[in-house]
Design a protein around this motif. Structure first.
Motif, PDB file in Angstrom:
ATOM      1  N   SER B  35       0.817  -1.214   0.000  1.00  0.00           N
ATOM      2  CA  SER B  35       0.000   0.000   0.000  1.00  0.00           C
ATOM      3  C   SER B  35       0.850   1.263   0.000  1.00  0.00           C
ATOM      4  CB  SER B  35      -0.934  -0.001   1.210  1.00  0.00           C
ATOM      5  OG  SER B  35      -0.196  -0.149   2.395  1.00  0.00           O
ATOM      6  N   GLU B 288     -14.255   0.124  -9.033  1.00  0.00           N
ATOM      7  CA  GLU B 288     -13.473   0.408 -10.237  1.00  0.00           C
ATOM      8  C   GLU B 288     -12.690  -0.818 -10.708  1.00  0.00           C
ATOM      9  OE1 GLU B 288     -11.249   3.981 -10.309  1.00  0.00           O
ATOM     10  OE2 GLU B 288     -13.113   5.110 -10.289  1.00  0.00           O
ATOM     11  N   TRP B 290      -9.418  -1.573 -13.563  1.00  0.00           N
ATOM     12  CA  TRP B 290      -8.469  -0.889 -14.425  1.00  0.00           C
ATOM     13  C   TRP B 290      -7.260  -1.776 -14.722  1.00  0.00           C
ATOM     14  CZ3 TRP B 290      -9.010  -0.038  -9.227  1.00  0.00           C
ATOM     15  CH2 TRP B 290      -7.867   0.026  -8.434  1.00  0.00           C
ATOM     16  N   ASN B 306     -11.163  -2.943  -7.307  1.00  0.00           N
ATOM     17  CA  ASN B 306     -11.279  -2.672  -5.863  1.00  0.00           C
ATOM     18  C   ASN B 306     -12.661  -3.068  -5.345  1.00  0.00           C
ATOM     19  OD1 ASN B 306     -12.733  -0.621  -7.005  1.00  0.00           O
ATOM     20  ND2 ASN B 306     -11.618   1.054  -6.022  1.00  0.00           N
ATOM     21  N   ARG B 307     -13.230  -4.096  -5.926  1.00  0.00           N
ATOM     22  CA  ARG B 307     -14.565  -4.542  -5.525  1.00  0.00           C
ATOM     23  C   ARG B 307     -14.596  -5.023  -4.080  1.00  0.00           C
ATOM     24  NH1 ARG B 307     -15.491  -9.197  -9.868  1.00  0.00           N
ATOM     25  NH2 ARG B 307     -14.444  -7.604 -11.092  1.00  0.00           N
ATOM     26  N   GLY B 309     -12.595  -3.695  -1.684  1.00  0.00           N
ATOM     27  CA  GLY B 309     -11.915  -2.687  -0.876  1.00  0.00           C
ATOM     28  C   GLY B 309     -10.575  -2.360  -1.498  1.00  0.00           C
ATOM     29  N   ALA B 310      -9.517  -2.963  -0.981  1.00  0.00           N
ATOM     30  CA  ALA B 310      -8.184  -2.722  -1.541  1.00  0.00           C
ATOM     31  C   ALA B 310      -8.096  -3.313  -2.950  1.00  0.00           C
ATOM     32  CB  ALA B 310      -7.131  -3.358  -0.653  1.00  0.00           C
ATOM     33  N   PRO B 311      -7.255  -2.734  -3.814  1.00  0.00           N
ATOM     34  CA  PRO B 311      -7.143  -3.270  -5.165  1.00  0.00           C
ATOM     35  C   PRO B 311      -6.573  -4.683  -5.172  1.00  0.00           C
ATOM     36  CG  PRO B 311      -5.537  -1.513  -4.815  1.00  0.00           C
ATOM     37  CD  PRO B 311      -6.413  -1.555  -3.606  1.00  0.00           C
TER      38      PRO B 311
END
Lengths: 354, 344
Positions: B35, B288, B290, B306-307, B309-311
């Motif tokens: 992160s 999102e 990507w 990021n469905r 939370g975190a990507p």
């Protein structure tokens, strides 16, 4: 002890209790992540605002006339946080409110001071103040650096600024003591204050993540960290946020950006969104070093390399400087920087002359 | 240490998860994990087994790029003086920084010969394209030394496609496409002379016909995906009022995946340039998606979502079906890159 003295003591006790429950013990954001006194909500009576919380906790507004419960619609986000859409009653009195979260009988309490500014209307012509890099604790002297900030705050208050933007290095060492002192000093400003720090892990704890945008009447403001290292939450990619926020504020009369500084290494799609495809009408930043020369090889005024966004660089508050921006339907015009130190010198010269 | 513990945990748990959801269809992905920008690390995951290998030094690594033979990777990483280009074997051994003149080097790209690496050298906007030959250890400045070349991708053994700055900073500076050889950087005419109005970015040569170039531009008012080729001239193939970014050709050169905000948040679409018909790959109003990366066989796509939370990196069919995670939910993972098929 007289009845009046007892009453005053009771009031003081209530005030102390209220203060103690605000933010976390070290002043960091706690249950209520937004709004707060660095990203307040500006709302008309009868309108709604969004709050983001770590827990789904009943909300109240505390103002001069007392406390009222807020009607809320809750939505859970994928990151585990909760968005509360808070509906204000039509009859709410204009003024400044604290937002409280409290579940009775449980140890779930939080209070964000000056989180909400209820306004009947927003002026078409108004004055914005910009403070860059207050650097509380600069030079190892907390008192001296706070003194400068407090003098600037006093001048801004006296000038009846409608809005204050604060960017950049808030503290010298990212310590809880410095942030706590900065939060206390912020209370000298009665108008809405929007704080967009140079992003660090600590600044996010105290003032939340960047970028963010807000509306002031017909105008919109977008705060961001204009460097390559800006910390966006990893679950919300910064370039995407910059594009979406810029698009959200596209209908604004003026779209004004404010940032700690600008770096040419700022992510390229962020630059494209903010300065090329839909250029902001003005960018206000703290100081950054760049040497530019014009076609004749002479030193040129700092400017963004592309697009047509005018740039105003405000000298640091840690050296006694700040700036006003006059906003009207015809312009968003940065004035020349002001300095409390110059004023002090002028005053002392005048004092000496008299 | 905490990250290493989590990766070990991931090594144990993910194969079980993947076997339960039936995601295994082979292949390997390199990606970035972490992160905090200053601690991001390049890792690789076996899509079938979920086994993870740590490949980068983990001190601010950049997006990984596979060598054509899939035996090596290159990526930028922070070093004591700035940003260097790190090269490492696919098994994590023999990692080393390239010796470079500049202290700041970014965006490495392997030449088709697998020996040379092009990258952008320098700071700010005054960057040059340089090429490092691993066989000789020599570094050469390309484009005749032209400054303002920000990114470059190989079109052939002796040509690079670059984005280059034109105009005067603060007045009419913009970005155009350049064909870069060792001796020169020549602008590639795309559309009419625009006088600095349009800003071209993210060019990608077609893998089958490198003279066909996909890129993004605000030519026409909105940021869209364009194709420039001798046959068809300049064609806007995505055409939408919301931004379209980052085109990526399919391995057969028939399709382009790209990111678009046309449904609100960033999502992944693909377009067949012949008909300009756009299809959804990974799109949602709630989160999102990507960074699409085509699998070497062109039948699957890896992307970031990021469905949860975190990507996290997911793999789906090119139609967007059967999307399954291949990285852990609590380890932010981005920039997927498929290992070339020949090596596996």
């Amino acid at each position: 002890m007289s009845m009046i003295s007892r009453l005053m003591l009771a009031v003081c006790a209530v005030c102390l209790a209220s203060g103690a429950m605000g933010r976390a013990g070290d002043g960091a954001l706690d249950i209520i992540l937004s709004p707060h006194n660095g990203q307040p909500a500006l709302v008309r009576p009868g309108a709604a605002f969004e709050a983001v919380l770590t827990k789904q906790t009943p909300l109240k507004l505390a103002g001069e006339d007392g406390t009222m419960t807020v009607a809320v619609e809750w939505e859970a986000r994928p990151d585990g946080r909760y968005v509360a859409t808070c509906h204000l009653p039509d009859e709410i009195a204009p003024g400044v409110y604290a937002l409280e979260a409290e579940r009775e009988g449980e140890d779930e309490r939080d209070r964000n001071e000056r989180a909400l500014h209820v306004k009947e209307s927003f002026p078409e012509v108004y004055l914005v103040a910009h403070i860059a890099d207050p650097v509380v604790g600069d030079g190892g002297d907390l008192e001296e650096s706070l003194g400068l900030f407090e003098e600037i705050a006093a001048e801004i208050d006296e000038a009846n600024a409608d809005l204050v933007l604060i960017t950049g290095e808030l503290t010298a060492n990212d310590t809880a003591e410095e942030y706590s002192a900065f939060l206390d000093a912020l209370e000298a400003l009665s108008m809405p204050t929007f704080v967009c720090p140079a992003a660090t892990e600590e600044s996010v704890r105290y003032f939340g993540p960047t970028p963010f945008a807000f509306w002031y009447g017909e105008d919109a403001y977008l705060g961001f960290d204009g460097t390559a290292d800006g910390l966006a939450p990893p679950w919300e990619p910064a370039e995407s946020l910059h594009y979406r926020l810029r698009r959200e504020i596209k209908p604004a009369r003026w779209a004004i950006g404010f940032a700690n500084r600008y770096s040419q290494d700022f992510p390229m799609h962020s630059q494209i969104s903010l300065f090329v495809d839909d250029p902001l009408d003005l960018l206000i930043t703290g100081p950054w070093e760049i040497e530019l020369v014009d076609e004749e090889g002479e030193e040129a005024e700092p400017a963004l390399p592309w697009g047509r966004t005018p740039l105003a660089i405000t000298p640091p508050a840690s050296e006694g400087d700040y700036r006003f921006v006059q906003v009207s339907s015809s312009e968003a015009r940065p004035r020349a920087p002001e300095s409390v130190i110059d004023n002090e010198n002028n005053e002392s010269e005048e004092d000496g002359a008299s | 240490m905490a990250r290493r513990a989590k990766l070990a945990y991931m090594n144990t748990l993910l194969p079980i998860i993947l076997s339960l959801v039936g995601a295994g269809a082979g292949g390997e992905l390199a990606y970035l994990v972490g992160s905090q920008a200053s601690a991001r690390q390049v890792c690789a995951v076996d899509v079938e087994t979920g086994e993870v290998r740590e490949l980068g030094p983990g001190r601010g690594d950049g997006p990984p790029v596979w060598a054509p033979d899939g035996e090596w990777l290159a990526f930028e990483t922070e070093d004591e003086d700035g940003v260097g280009i790190y090269v490492v074997r696919a098994d994590g051994s023999d990692g080393a920084l390239l010796e470079t003149e500049s202290s700041h080097n970014r965006h490495p790209q392997w030449a088709p010969d697998g020996e040379r690496i092009a990258y952008s050298a320098g700071e700010g906007l005054a960057r040059q394209v340089r090429v490092h030959d691993r066989a000789t250890g020599e570094e050469t400045t390309w484009g005749g030394g032209r400054e303002g070349l920000l990114t470059a991708r190989w079109m052939s053994e002796d040509e690079l496609l670059a984005t280059g700055l034109t105009g005067t900073p603060g007045r009419n500076l913009t970005s155009d496409l350049y064909r870069v050889t060792e001796d020169a950087a020549e602008p590639i005419p795309v559309g009419e002379e625009n006088g600095g109005r349009y800003f071209e970015w993210a060019p990608a040569p077609n893998p089958v016909d490198p003279d066909m170039i996909a890129f993004e531009s605000n030519d026409g008012g909105f940021r869209d995906i364009f194709i420039a080729s001798e046959d068809r001239g300049l064609v806007n193939v995505s055409n939408h009022r919301r931004a379209d970014w980052n085109p990526a050709w399919s391995p057969d050169g028939e399709w382009i995946a790209f990111e678009s905000f046309r449904e609100g948040g960033r999502g992944i679409f693909r377009v067949y340039p012949e008909t300009m018909r756009v299809h959804e790959v990974a799109v949602s109003g709630a989160y999102e998606n990507w960074a699409p990366a085509w699998a070497p066989n062109g039948e699957r796509v890896a992307f970031v979502s990021n469905r949860d939370g975190a990507p996290r990196i997911f793999v789906s069919s090119v139609e967007g079906e059967d999307a399954e995670p291949v990285t852990e939910a609590d380890q932010p993972a981005t920039h997927p890159a498929w290992r070339p098929e020949d090596s596996q």
